[in-house]
Scaffold this active site. Structure first.
Site, mmCIF file in Angstrom:
data_model
loop_
_atom_site.group_PDB
_atom_site.id
_atom_site.type_symbol
_atom_site.label_atom_id
_atom_site.label_comp_id
_atom_site.label_asym_id
_atom_site.label_seq_id
_atom_site.Cartn_x
_atom_site.Cartn_y
_atom_site.Cartn_z
ATOM 1 N N LYS A 7 0.946 -1.198 -0.005
ATOM 2 C CA LYS A 7 -0.088 -0.282 -0.117
ATOM 3 C C LYS A 7 0.849 1.257 0.109
ATOM 4 O O LYS A 7 0.560 2.160 -0.714
ATOM 5 C CB LYS A 7 -0.905 -0.060 1.246
ATOM 6 C CG LYS A 7 -1.521 1.341 1.634
ATOM 7 C CD LYS A 7 -2.403 1.273 2.970
ATOM 8 C CE LYS A 7 -1.599 1.492 4.102
ATOM 9 N NZ LYS A 7 -1.355 3.000 4.379
ATOM 10 N N ASN A 8 1.890 1.240 0.864
ATOM 11 C CA ASN A 8 2.751 2.523 1.132
ATOM 12 C C ASN A 8 3.503 2.886 -0.033
ATOM 13 O O ASN A 8 4.378 3.848 0.042
ATOM 14 C CB ASN A 8 3.265 2.621 2.443
ATOM 15 C CG ASN A 8 2.200 2.448 3.472
ATOM 16 O OD1 ASN A 8 1.042 3.107 3.247
ATOM 17 N ND2 ASN A 8 2.712 2.241 4.686
ATOM 18 N N ASP A 22 4.890 0.707 12.153
ATOM 19 C CA ASP A 22 3.536 0.145 11.560
ATOM 20 C C ASP A 22 3.543 -1.336 12.012
ATOM 21 O O ASP A 22 2.576 -1.943 11.822
ATOM 22 C CB ASP A 22 3.763 0.235 9.900
ATOM 23 C CG ASP A 22 3.595 1.505 9.640
ATOM 24 O OD1 ASP A 22 3.672 1.720 8.499
ATOM 25 O OD2 ASP A 22 3.135 2.362 10.211
ATOM 26 N N ASP A 34 4.499 20.029 7.834
ATOM 27 C CA ASP A 34 5.385 21.056 7.691
ATOM 28 C C ASP A 34 6.615 20.902 7.044
ATOM 29 O O ASP A 34 7.256 21.787 6.301
ATOM 30 C CB ASP A 34 5.419 21.764 9.280
ATOM 31 C CG ASP A 34 6.198 20.721 10.163
ATOM 32 O OD1 ASP A 34 5.331 19.601 10.085
ATOM 33 O OD2 ASP A 34 7.072 20.778 10.866
ATOM 34 N N ARG A 40 -8.505 -0.786 4.718
ATOM 35 C CA ARG A 40 -7.556 0.389 4.130
ATOM 36 C C ARG A 40 -5.994 -0.378 3.885
ATOM 37 O O ARG A 40 -5.481 0.163 3.055
ATOM 38 C CB ARG A 40 -7.529 1.505 5.204
ATOM 39 C CG ARG A 40 -8.812 2.306 5.365
ATOM 40 C CD ARG A 40 -8.550 3.368 6.160
ATOM 41 N NE ARG A 40 -7.341 4.163 5.434
ATOM 42 C CZ ARG A 40 -6.792 5.504 5.906
ATOM 43 N NH1 ARG A 40 -7.343 5.934 7.046
ATOM 44 N NH2 ARG A 40 -5.972 5.855 5.266
ATOM 45 N N ARG A 84 -0.154 14.538 12.622
ATOM 46 C CA ARG A 84 0.514 14.461 11.319
ATOM 47 C C ARG A 84 0.549 15.751 10.636
ATOM 48 O O ARG A 84 -0.134 15.950 9.475
ATOM 49 C CB ARG A 84 -0.642 13.499 10.715
ATOM 50 C CG ARG A 84 -1.104 12.090 11.441
ATOM 51 C CD ARG A 84 0.135 11.244 11.518
ATOM 52 N NE ARG A 84 0.562 10.430 10.291
ATOM 53 C CZ ARG A 84 -0.172 9.635 9.630
ATOM 54 N NH1 ARG A 84 -1.233 8.974 10.240
ATOM 55 N NH2 ARG A 84 0.303 9.131 8.472
ATOM 56 N N PRO A 85 1.189 16.495 11.043
ATOM 57 C CA PRO A 85 1.347 17.619 10.432
ATOM 58 C C PRO A 85 2.217 17.656 9.236
ATOM 59 O O PRO A 85 2.764 16.558 8.845
ATOM 60 C CB PRO A 85 2.316 18.787 11.507
ATOM 61 C CG PRO A 85 2.912 17.504 12.221
ATOM 62 C CD PRO A 85 2.365 16.450 12.311
ATOM 63 N N CYS A 113 -5.083 12.257 12.965
ATOM 64 C CA CYS A 113 -5.789 10.949 12.839
ATOM 65 C C CYS A 113 -5.578 10.277 14.339
ATOM 66 O O CYS A 113 -5.037 11.156 14.943
ATOM 67 C CB CYS A 113 -5.418 10.150 11.640
ATOM 68 S SG CYS A 113 -3.733 9.397 11.911
ATOM 69 N N VAL A 151 8.044 7.336 16.921
ATOM 70 C CA VAL A 151 7.847 7.916 15.609
ATOM 71 C C VAL A 151 6.283 8.858 15.679
ATOM 72 O O VAL A 151 6.429 9.912 15.438
ATOM 73 C CB VAL A 151 7.663 7.160 14.387
ATOM 74 C CG1 VAL A 151 7.087 7.772 13.345
ATOM 75 C CG2 VAL A 151 8.811 6.271 14.248
HETATM 76 C C1 EPZ Z 1 4.154 7.156 6.262
HETATM 77 O O1 EPZ Z 1 3.401 8.010 6.995
HETATM 78 C C2 EPZ Z 1 3.339 5.917 6.078
HETATM 79 N N1 EPZ Z 1 2.039 5.949 5.314
HETATM 80 C C3 EPZ Z 1 2.730 5.491 7.553
HETATM 81 O O2 EPZ Z 1 2.111 4.213 7.648
HETATM 82 C C4 EPZ Z 1 4.011 4.843 8.480
HETATM 83 O O3 EPZ Z 1 3.424 4.848 9.707
HETATM 84 C C5 EPZ Z 1 4.948 6.371 8.364
HETATM 85 O O4 EPZ Z 1 5.188 6.731 7.108
HETATM 86 C C6 EPZ Z 1 6.215 6.531 9.204
HETATM 87 O O5 EPZ Z 1 7.090 5.328 8.656
HETATM 88 C C7 EPZ Z 1 2.243 5.776 4.065
HETATM 89 O O6 EPZ Z 1 3.273 5.711 3.581
HETATM 90 C C8 EPZ Z 1 1.219 6.247 3.301
HETATM 91 P P1 EPZ Z 1 6.020 10.653 8.301
HETATM 92 P P2 EPZ Z 1 3.991 9.503 6.666
HETATM 93 O O7 EPZ Z 1 5.810 11.756 7.389
HETATM 94 O O8 EPZ Z 1 4.733 9.831 5.440
HETATM 95 C C9 EPZ Z 1 6.118 13.832 11.802
HETATM 96 C C10 EPZ Z 1 0.454 2.860 7.766
HETATM 97 O O9 EPZ Z 1 -0.242 2.299 8.740
HETATM 98 N N2 EPZ Z 1 5.927 14.596 10.649
HETATM 99 O O10 EPZ Z 1 7.293 9.850 7.989
HETATM 100 O O11 EPZ Z 1 2.738 10.269 7.364
HETATM 101 C C11 EPZ Z 1 4.749 12.995 11.883
HETATM 102 O O12 EPZ Z 1 3.801 13.793 12.724
HETATM 103 C C12 EPZ Z 1 0.710 4.163 7.902
HETATM 104 O O13 EPZ Z 1 0.293 2.203 6.704
HETATM 105 C C13 EPZ Z 1 6.208 16.101 10.834
HETATM 106 O O14 EPZ Z 1 6.071 16.475 12.138
HETATM 107 O O15 EPZ Z 1 4.861 9.484 8.018
HETATM 108 C C14 EPZ Z 1 5.193 11.486 12.616
HETATM 109 O O16 EPZ Z 1 5.534 11.843 14.016
HETATM 110 C C15 EPZ Z 1 0.442 4.912 9.260
HETATM 111 N N3 EPZ Z 1 6.168 16.841 9.882
HETATM 112 C C16 EPZ Z 1 6.605 11.625 12.070
HETATM 113 O O17 EPZ Z 1 7.040 12.718 11.460
HETATM 114 C C17 EPZ Z 1 5.883 16.562 8.545
HETATM 115 O O18 EPZ Z 1 5.864 17.510 7.651
HETATM 116 C C18 EPZ Z 1 6.614 10.556 10.851
HETATM 117 O O19 EPZ Z 1 5.963 11.062 9.807
HETATM 118 C C19 EPZ Z 1 5.778 15.187 8.310
HETATM 119 C C20 EPZ Z 1 5.911 14.254 9.413
#
Ligand code: EPZ
Length: 417
Positions: free
Chosen positions: A22-23, A305, A124, A397, A121-122, A116, A327
């Site tokens: 999926k990812n 995950d 920024d 999902r 999930r910002p 969520c 994370v």
């Molecule tokens: C991806 O989410 C995955 N989703 C998530 O899988 C996975 O848990 C995550 O990466 C970490 O491995 C998809 O690939 C569709 P991040 P993503 O940006 O990209 C913070 C599942 O169950 N952050 O690496 O949203 C954020 O809040 C899902 O399949 C910021 O602060 O993850 C989090 O604490 C759940 N600012 C951390 O970084 C930003 O601009 C990791 O987020 C972006 C992220």
């Protein structure tokens, strides 16, 4: 409202085919917006999130056809640059259309995805990097509007190795002027798969899979007509845990061992036998599972995950196990439901302390997010008596045909409308 009913106590034995990731699929489908012409992407899992992403692309004006695990996406005549809120709200990965729309059309309007169950999930890091590439970013009506006549390559430094931000920037920089370097990039296998797809379309990306990715912008990308996304490492890890906790013997086909190093290391540390065979990876367990101490980290560390699934595994392991979730800020929503089944888990901030109990008892329980929902299914597999898991739309999902795959391995599980 559909639910999943499970009668616990069955050993899982047999083989299971791991579906496409999926990812990996979601960013690759978004990347099709960069390409005038028809891309063909296969090994797509039949999941709600994949369907939603295709819906988003269709709303933007792409011509879409999908059947038998493949999608034909022609983004030649994109006519809109704003992703619809009702879809973004359903799936935050819709934010991945921002980089491609901005790079190819100079404009993107994406509703802020909002938080969520597992955290705020910002985005920024995404937005700061796009601004550094020259985009003008304004917020209005709960949306982010990004505009730029031509993005210009830059040296970027991420505050956190965000998966989504790395993907958005890799896509945006593919058509930018000059060279972009992302320092502290995410290193997940899904990043590598996206880079492989983009390079097949004519992009010039190197270093994907390391924390330093170099993207040299090109004028135009060309259609990729036969791309197969990688297998889903989180689905594979989930079935490994299912085999271990039911003291089973399961062969996982179509999974890539090297994507699961940290997970397999922890399974072996717990006493589970994991062996590579010609047809796939075999997971078997006979004796007692040992307690573990786990800390989730960005790849190649232990994946967040897989945290909920390992917590279920630890609930009936004698002794004390510790899980630190580093994370996401709120990814212990499954704890309360596991405790309703008799688990003994204490949460203090980012740390959970799991004291093994002799057994779990079946109960009606409620899923709160995708990985929590599958952790509750796993709990049902080992609980005494019947378990009913509600709110299983979360499950749909991320897990293709899960009740069919588990039934085929011997579980007593069925979907009840
Ligand atoms: C991806 O989410 C995955 N989703 C998530 O899988 C996975 O848990 C995550 O990466 C970490 O491995 C998809 O690939 C569709 P991040 P993503 O940006 O990209 C913070 C599942 O169950 N952050 O690496 O949203 C954020 O809040 C899902 O399949 C910021 O602060 O993850 C989090 O604490 C759940 N600012 C951390 O970084 C930003 O601009 C990791 O987020 C972006 C992220």
């Amino acid at each position: 409202m559909a639910k999943i009913a499970i009668t616990g106590g069955q050993r899982l034995v047999g083989s299971v085919n791991i579906s496409g990731s999926k990812n990996a699929a979601l960013p690759i489908l978004a990347a099709c917006l960069l390409v005038p012409g028809e891309n063909v992407v296969c090994n797509l899992p039949k999941l709600l999130d994949v369907k939603t992403m295709l819906e988003v692309l269709k709303c933007l004006g792409a011509r879409i056809k999908a059947e038998k695990g493949c999608a034909w996406i022609d983004a030649s005549d994109i006519s809109h640059f704003d992703a619809p809120y009702k879809l973004v709200r359903q799936m935050r990965a819709s934010v991945l259309v921002m980089g491609p729309l901005l790079a190819r059309f100079g404009k993107a309007i994406v509703p802020l995805p909002g938080g969520c169950a597992i955290g705020l999930r910002p985005i920024d890091i995404h937005l700061k990097a796009l601004e550094q590439l020259g985009a003008k970013i304004i917020m209005h009506d709960g949306c982010v509007e990004a505009t730029c006549s031509k993005l210009k390559g830059q040296k970027l430094y991420f505050d956190f190795p965000s998966v989504g931000a790395t993907e958005n920037i890799m896509m945006a920089a593919s058509l930018a002027e000059g060279q972009t370097i992302i320092h502290d990039a995410a290193m997940e296998p899904e990043i590598v798969d996206l880079a492989n797809f983009l390079n097949k379309a004519g992009a010039s990306i190197s270093g994907a899979g390391t924390n330093r990715i170099e993207i040299n912008g090109v004028e135009r990308l060309n259609p990729v007509v036969d791309y197969h996304v990688i297998p889903d490492r989180v689905e594979a890890g989930t079935y490994m845990v299912a085999a271990a906790i039911t003291k089973g013997n399961v062969l996982l086909k179509d999974c890539i061992l090297s994507h699961l190093d940290a997970v397999i290391a922890k399974l072996r540390e717990a006493g589970v036998t994991v062996t590579e065979e010609s047809e796939g990876v075999r997971v078997e367990m006979s004796g007692e599972i040992s307690p573990l101490s786990i800390k989730t980290m960005p790849y190649p560390g232990f994946p967040t995950d897989m945290q909920a699934q390992f917590m279920t595994m630890m609930t009936t392991v004698p002794g004390i196990s510790i899980i630190v979730e580093s994370v996401f800020e709120n990814r212990f929503m499954h704890v309360s439901e596991l405790c309703r089944m008799g688990a003994d888990i204490k949460v203090d901030g980012h740390t959970s302390l799991i004291r093994g109990v002799p057994f779990l008892s079946g109960a009606p329980i409620v899923a709160t997010d995708l990985r929590a929902s599958v952790a509750l299914i796993l709990a049902g597999l080992i609980a005494k008596g019947k378990t009913k898991v509600m709110e299983i739309h979360y499950l749909d999902r991320g897990y293709e045909y899960i009740e069919d795959k588990l039934s085929a391995l011997g579980a007593i599980i069925k979907r009840v409308e």
